[in-house]
Enzyme design. Structure first.
Site, PDB file in Angstrom:
ATOM      1  N   GLY A  14      46.966  34.777  33.343  1.00  0.00           N
ATOM      2  CA  GLY A  14      46.274  35.169  31.873  1.00  0.00           C
ATOM      3  C   GLY A  14      47.226  35.917  31.080  1.00  0.00           C
ATOM      4  O   GLY A  14      46.908  36.905  30.222  1.00  0.00           O
ATOM      5  N   ASP A  55      45.852  25.970  35.753  1.00  0.00           N
ATOM      6  CA  ASP A  55      44.523  26.132  35.629  1.00  0.00           C
ATOM      7  C   ASP A  55      43.974  27.023  37.002  1.00  0.00           C
ATOM      8  O   ASP A  55      43.770  26.167  37.895  1.00  0.00           O
ATOM      9  CB  ASP A  55      43.813  24.981  35.654  1.00  0.00           C
ATOM     10  CG  ASP A  55      42.323  25.188  35.053  1.00  0.00           C
ATOM     11  OD1 ASP A  55      41.846  26.453  35.272  1.00  0.00           O
ATOM     12  OD2 ASP A  55      41.696  24.317  35.047  1.00  0.00           O
ATOM     13  N   ASN A  82      44.808  38.951  36.184  1.00  0.00           N
ATOM     14  CA  ASN A  82      44.217  39.349  35.028  1.00  0.00           C
ATOM     15  C   ASN A  82      43.204  38.295  34.375  1.00  0.00           C
ATOM     16  O   ASN A  82      42.286  38.562  33.555  1.00  0.00           O
ATOM     17  CB  ASN A  82      45.310  39.727  33.848  1.00  0.00           C
ATOM     18  CG  ASN A  82      44.719  39.880  32.459  1.00  0.00           C
ATOM     19  OD1 ASN A  82      43.781  40.793  32.016  1.00  0.00           O
ATOM     20  ND2 ASN A  82      44.956  38.936  31.632  1.00  0.00           N
ATOM     21  N   TYR A 150      28.647  36.476  35.135  1.00  0.00           N
ATOM     22  CA  TYR A 150      30.327  36.928  34.764  1.00  0.00           C
ATOM     23  C   TYR A 150      30.160  38.351  35.420  1.00  0.00           C
ATOM     24  O   TYR A 150      31.107  38.720  36.235  1.00  0.00           O
ATOM     25  CB  TYR A 150      30.264  37.232  33.623  1.00  0.00           C
ATOM     26  CG  TYR A 150      31.667  38.264  32.994  1.00  0.00           C
ATOM     27  CD1 TYR A 150      32.859  37.539  33.285  1.00  0.00           C
ATOM     28  CD2 TYR A 150      31.775  39.314  32.439  1.00  0.00           C
ATOM     29  CE1 TYR A 150      34.121  38.170  32.952  1.00  0.00           C
ATOM     30  CE2 TYR A 150      32.768  39.755  32.208  1.00  0.00           C
ATOM     31  CZ  TYR A 150      33.979  39.275  32.288  1.00  0.00           C
ATOM     32  OH  TYR A 150      35.031  39.884  31.935  1.00  0.00           O
ATOM     33  N   ALA A 152      28.215  39.487  37.942  1.00  0.00           N
ATOM     34  CA  ALA A 152      28.199  39.268  39.445  1.00  0.00           C
ATOM     35  C   ALA A 152      29.459  38.932  40.062  1.00  0.00           C
ATOM     36  O   ALA A 152      29.898  39.522  40.929  1.00  0.00           O
ATOM     37  CB  ALA A 152      27.434  38.096  39.808  1.00  0.00           C
ATOM     38  N   ALA A 153      30.232  37.929  39.069  1.00  0.00           N
ATOM     39  CA  ALA A 153      31.773  37.692  39.855  1.00  0.00           C
ATOM     40  C   ALA A 153      32.718  38.866  39.955  1.00  0.00           C
ATOM     41  O   ALA A 153      33.497  39.113  40.817  1.00  0.00           O
ATOM     42  CB  ALA A 153      32.264  36.430  38.979  1.00  0.00           C
ATOM     43  N   LYS A 154      32.292  39.540  38.626  1.00  0.00           N
ATOM     44  CA  LYS A 154      33.278  40.753  38.591  1.00  0.00           C
ATOM     45  C   LYS A 154      32.997  41.781  39.678  1.00  0.00           C
ATOM     46  O   LYS A 154      33.881  42.768  40.397  1.00  0.00           O
ATOM     47  CB  LYS A 154      33.492  41.586  36.988  1.00  0.00           C
ATOM     48  CG  LYS A 154      34.203  40.517  36.070  1.00  0.00           C
ATOM     49  CD  LYS A 154      35.610  40.447  36.513  1.00  0.00           C
ATOM     50  CE  LYS A 154      36.443  39.810  35.212  1.00  0.00           C
ATOM     51  NZ  LYS A 154      37.649  39.704  35.642  1.00  0.00           N
TER      52      LYS A 154
END
Length: 258
Positions: A14, A55, A82, A150, A152-154
């Site tokens: 990213g 991707d 990132n 988001y 939860a993923a982080k």
């Protein structure tokens, strides 16, 4: 510090805009050979970073990226995971489908897991390397109506980074996490612009509203992307050689926990 990084090879996912671009440019200015990954090639690549289109939500991307890096440079010294985004709709638990949850986990957790898994063997072979995972404050301070999946993923990324640091520390690899708060990225500027267009508020009022939503910021402003890059630059340098397994908040004091 600048001289100590000269000649290193770094991957920044990213890395074509916002925080990622600031990190890539900062490392490049220190003499690092920088590879950036994104889905779309940037229109302006002033610093001429090596670009790989991919991707990262697709499982096969990590192996393709790793092969191209090793074939081109023969080594990898720094990984900055990132790439990430809050992609899910607003509204809380009832509006989030399995697909929404999976999208958040793929981009904000599994992309880093797969990149690290593909490139760690080369770091272990050279007995040296640094991995930085970019998290976000919502990992510790979730907002139910906008960041549930988001966050939860982080949060999972934070835990993964700590576990990985414990596993590979004895092999000469350091793993740390940088967790920004509100940052003046193109994505945030677009959000502010939409607020101004859709309601009778000024840009300053829209910014204040956004800052109030994420919580009180003692320093009274959002961060510049370069300020996040400064922390990453320090953590990948030999000056941080005894730091691993840590999560660093770079948020102007916003996170209201110790």
């Amino acid at each position: 510090m600048n001289q100590s990084l000269k000649g290193k090879v770094a991957l920044v996912t990213g890395g074509t805009k916002g925080i990622g671009k600031a990190i890539a440019d900062k490392l490049g200015n220190c003499g690092v050979e920088v590879i950036v990954v994104a889905r779309t090639k940037p229109k302006d690549n002033i610093n001429k970073h090596y670009f790989i289109p991919a991707d990262l939500a697709q499982a096969e991307s990590a192996g393709i990226i790793a092969k191209e890096i090793i074939d081109t440079y023969g080594k990898i010294d720094i990984i900055v995971n990132n790439a990430g985004a809050n992609l899910t709709p607003k509204g809380g638990y009832s509006v989030l489908s399995d697909k929404d949850w999976d999208n958040e986990l793929q981009l904000n957790l599994m992309a880093a897991v797969r990149i690290n898994r593909a490139l760690l063997p080369f770091m272990i072979e050279q007995e040296n390397g640094v991995i930085i995972n970019i998290s976000m404050n919502p990992a510790k301070q979730p907002i139910w109506d906008t960041t549930m999946a988001y966050s939860a993923a982080k949060a999972a990324l934070n835990a993964y980074g700590k576990a990985l640091a414990t596993e590979v520390g004895s092999k000469g690899i350091r793993v740390n996490t940088v967790s920004p708060g509100l940052v003046k990225t193109p994505q945030m500027e677009k959000y502010i612009h939409k607020m101004v267009e859709s309601s009778p508020v000024t840009e300053e009022e829209a910014m204040k509203s956004l800052m109030d939503k994420v919580g009180y910021i003692p320093l009274g402003r959002a961060a510049e992307p370069e300020e996040i890059a400064d922390m990453v630059k320090f953590l990948v340098s030999p000056e941080a050689k005894y730091i691993t397994g840590a999560v660093y908040q770079v948020d102007g004091g916003a996170l209201a926990v110790v």
